[in-house]
Scaffold this motif. Sequence first.
Motif, PDB file in Angstrom:
ATOM      1  N   ALA A  14       0.836  -1.201   0.000  1.00  0.00           N
ATOM      2  CA  ALA A  14       0.000   0.000   0.000  1.00  0.00           C
ATOM      3  C   ALA A  14       0.872   1.253   0.000  1.00  0.00           C
ATOM      4  CB  ALA A  14      -0.936  -0.001   1.203  1.00  0.00           C
ATOM      5  N   ALA A  15       1.941   1.231   0.767  1.00  0.00           N
ATOM      6  CA  ALA A  15       2.853   2.378   0.799  1.00  0.00           C
ATOM      7  C   ALA A  15       3.503   2.592  -0.563  1.00  0.00           C
ATOM      8  CB  ALA A  15       3.914   2.173   1.877  1.00  0.00           C
ATOM      9  N   LEU A  16       3.902   1.494  -1.219  1.00  0.00           N
ATOM     10  CA  LEU A  16       4.469   1.618  -2.563  1.00  0.00           C
ATOM     11  C   LEU A  16       3.438   2.152  -3.551  1.00  0.00           C
ATOM     12  CD1 LEU A  16       6.601  -1.637  -2.934  1.00  0.00           C
ATOM     13  CD2 LEU A  16       7.429   0.711  -2.937  1.00  0.00           C
ATOM     14  N   GLY A  17       2.189   1.670  -3.431  1.00  0.00           N
ATOM     15  CA  GLY A  17       1.118   2.141  -4.307  1.00  0.00           C
ATOM     16  C   GLY A  17       0.839   3.618  -4.122  1.00  0.00           C
ATOM     17  N   ALA A  18       0.871   4.074  -2.888  1.00  0.00           N
ATOM     18  CA  ALA A  18       0.619   5.491  -2.595  1.00  0.00           C
ATOM     19  C   ALA A  18       1.734   6.362  -3.150  1.00  0.00           C
ATOM     20  CB  ALA A  18       0.464   5.702  -1.100  1.00  0.00           C
ATOM     21  N   VAL A  19       2.967   5.898  -3.076  1.00  0.00           N
ATOM     22  CA  VAL A  19       4.102   6.650  -3.619  1.00  0.00           C
ATOM     23  C   VAL A  19       3.971   6.769  -5.135  1.00  0.00           C
ATOM     24  CG1 VAL A  19       6.604   6.546  -4.033  1.00  0.00           C
ATOM     25  CG2 VAL A  19       5.704   6.118  -1.760  1.00  0.00           C
ATOM     26  N   GLY A  20       3.469   5.694  -5.759  1.00  0.00           N
ATOM     27  CA  GLY A  20       3.306   5.682  -7.211  1.00  0.00           C
ATOM     28  C   GLY A  20       2.065   6.433  -7.678  1.00  0.00           C
ATOM     29  N   SER A  23      -4.030   4.442  -5.064  1.00  0.00           N
ATOM     30  CA  SER A  23      -4.763   4.446  -3.805  1.00  0.00           C
ATOM     31  C   SER A  23      -4.180   3.393  -2.880  1.00  0.00           C
ATOM     32  CB  SER A  23      -6.247   4.151  -4.060  1.00  0.00           C
ATOM     33  OG  SER A  23      -6.899   3.883  -2.839  1.00  0.00           O
ATOM     34  N   GLY A  24      -3.588   3.834  -1.783  1.00  0.00           N
ATOM     35  CA  GLY A  24      -3.017   2.900  -0.824  1.00  0.00           C
ATOM     36  C   GLY A  24      -4.051   1.952  -0.257  1.00  0.00           C
ATOM     37  N   ARG A  25      -5.273   2.448  -0.049  1.00  0.00           N
ATOM     38  CA  ARG A  25      -6.334   1.617   0.518  1.00  0.00           C
ATOM     39  C   ARG A  25      -6.706   0.487  -0.437  1.00  0.00           C
ATOM     40  NH1 ARG A  25     -11.970   4.249   1.803  1.00  0.00           N
ATOM     41  NH2 ARG A  25     -10.706   5.553   3.147  1.00  0.00           N
ATOM     42  N   LEU A  26      -6.854   0.792  -1.732  1.00  0.00           N
ATOM     43  CA  LEU A  26      -7.205  -0.226  -2.720  1.00  0.00           C
ATOM     44  C   LEU A  26      -6.101  -1.263  -2.852  1.00  0.00           C
ATOM     45  CD1 LEU A  26      -9.123  -1.322  -4.852  1.00  0.00           C
ATOM     46  CD2 LEU A  26      -8.048   0.213  -6.510  1.00  0.00           C
ATOM     47  N   VAL A  27      -4.861  -0.813  -2.879  1.00  0.00           N
ATOM     48  CA  VAL A  27      -3.720  -1.737  -2.974  1.00  0.00           C
ATOM     49  C   VAL A  27      -3.693  -2.653  -1.767  1.00  0.00           C
ATOM     50  CG1 VAL A  27      -1.199  -1.901  -3.018  1.00  0.00           C
ATOM     51  CG2 VAL A  27      -2.352  -0.190  -4.415  1.00  0.00           C
ATOM     52  N   ARG A  28      -3.977  -2.126  -0.577  1.00  0.00           N
ATOM     53  CA  ARG A  28      -3.985  -2.925   0.650  1.00  0.00           C
ATOM     54  C   ARG A  28      -5.034  -4.039   0.556  1.00  0.00           C
ATOM     55  NH1 ARG A  28      -4.915   0.987   3.833  1.00  0.00           N
ATOM     56  NH2 ARG A  28      -2.755   1.559   4.139  1.00  0.00           N
ATOM     57  N   VAL A  29      -6.221  -3.717   0.048  1.00  0.00           N
ATOM     58  CA  VAL A  29      -7.297  -4.708  -0.086  1.00  0.00           C
ATOM     59  C   VAL A  29      -6.902  -5.784  -1.091  1.00  0.00           C
ATOM     60  CG1 VAL A  29      -9.676  -5.057  -0.876  1.00  0.00           C
ATOM     61  CG2 VAL A  29      -9.123  -3.138   0.617  1.00  0.00           C
ATOM     62  N   VAL A  30      -6.373  -5.361  -2.241  1.00  0.00           N
ATOM     63  CA  VAL A  30      -5.976  -6.316  -3.273  1.00  0.00           C
ATOM     64  C   VAL A  30      -4.827  -7.197  -2.780  1.00  0.00           C
ATOM     65  CG1 VAL A  30      -4.983  -6.535  -5.596  1.00  0.00           C
ATOM     66  CG2 VAL A  30      -6.828  -4.891  -5.165  1.00  0.00           C
ATOM     67  N   ALA A  31      -3.888  -6.607  -2.056  1.00  0.00           N
ATOM     68  CA  ALA A  31      -2.733  -7.364  -1.556  1.00  0.00           C
ATOM     69  C   ALA A  31      -3.157  -8.509  -0.642  1.00  0.00           C
ATOM     70  CB  ALA A  31      -1.772  -6.435  -0.823  1.00  0.00           C
ATOM     71  N   LYS A  32      -4.204  -8.301   0.135  1.00  0.00           N
ATOM     72  CA  LYS A  32      -4.676  -9.357   1.035  1.00  0.00           C
ATOM     73  C   LYS A  32      -5.238 -10.547   0.265  1.00  0.00           C
ATOM     74  CE  LYS A  32      -5.417  -6.410   4.994  1.00  0.00           C
ATOM     75  NZ  LYS A  32      -6.332  -5.878   5.981  1.00  0.00           N
ATOM     76  N   LEU A  33      -5.655 -10.317  -0.990  1.00  0.00           N
ATOM     77  CA  LEU A  33      -6.224 -11.380  -1.806  1.00  0.00           C
ATOM     78  C   LEU A  33      -5.178 -12.128  -2.639  1.00  0.00           C
ATOM     79  CD1 LEU A  33      -9.364  -9.452  -3.099  1.00  0.00           C
ATOM     80  CD2 LEU A  33      -9.247 -11.082  -1.199  1.00  0.00           C
ATOM     81  N   MET A  34      -4.004 -11.555  -2.774  1.00  0.00           N
ATOM     82  CA  MET A  34      -2.945 -12.153  -3.599  1.00  0.00           C
ATOM     83  C   MET A  34      -2.352 -13.382  -2.919  1.00  0.00           C
ATOM     84  SD  MET A  34      -1.101  -8.551  -4.626  1.00  0.00           S
ATOM     85  CE  MET A  34       0.218  -9.242  -5.588  1.00  0.00           C
TER      86      MET A  34
END
Length: 149
Positions: A14-20, A23-34
Amino acid sequence: MDQSEDQILAEELAALGAVGGGSGRLVRVVAKLMRKNVHEIDLLVPLPFDDVVERVSTVLGKAGHAVETVPVGSGEDEETIRVVASGGVGGLNPVVVTARVLKADEDSSEVWLRAAAKEGLIRQRAGEKTAVRLAAQLSKATGADRAGG
């Protein structure tokens, strides 16, 4: 341990997604599913416990940044060290590395090394590659023999 690994990886992604700019929140949700790529390696080290803890801490400290976690088992005969290292293409995939040092006897110790990373559509095997790389560095630093993994 798995739940906190997943949480740490989700936060790092999420932190990497926010830097890029994402949305850090969306990346965090997707990451939990990976799915997760995990690799474990056991090392036998012909050194006293305190020396091994110091050398493992040094090697892992150079590989990544320490994360605050509830100790899995830190005590007189056991110490756990956890860092987040960089893996994958360009070092952009965070890898949670956990090393548990166990006292075998007065002159030897065991190191259980585990590396876990999230996998996207393209398999990078970041967890496996990071575990192998760090096990080689630990073997060089401690004179360890590989016991398995």
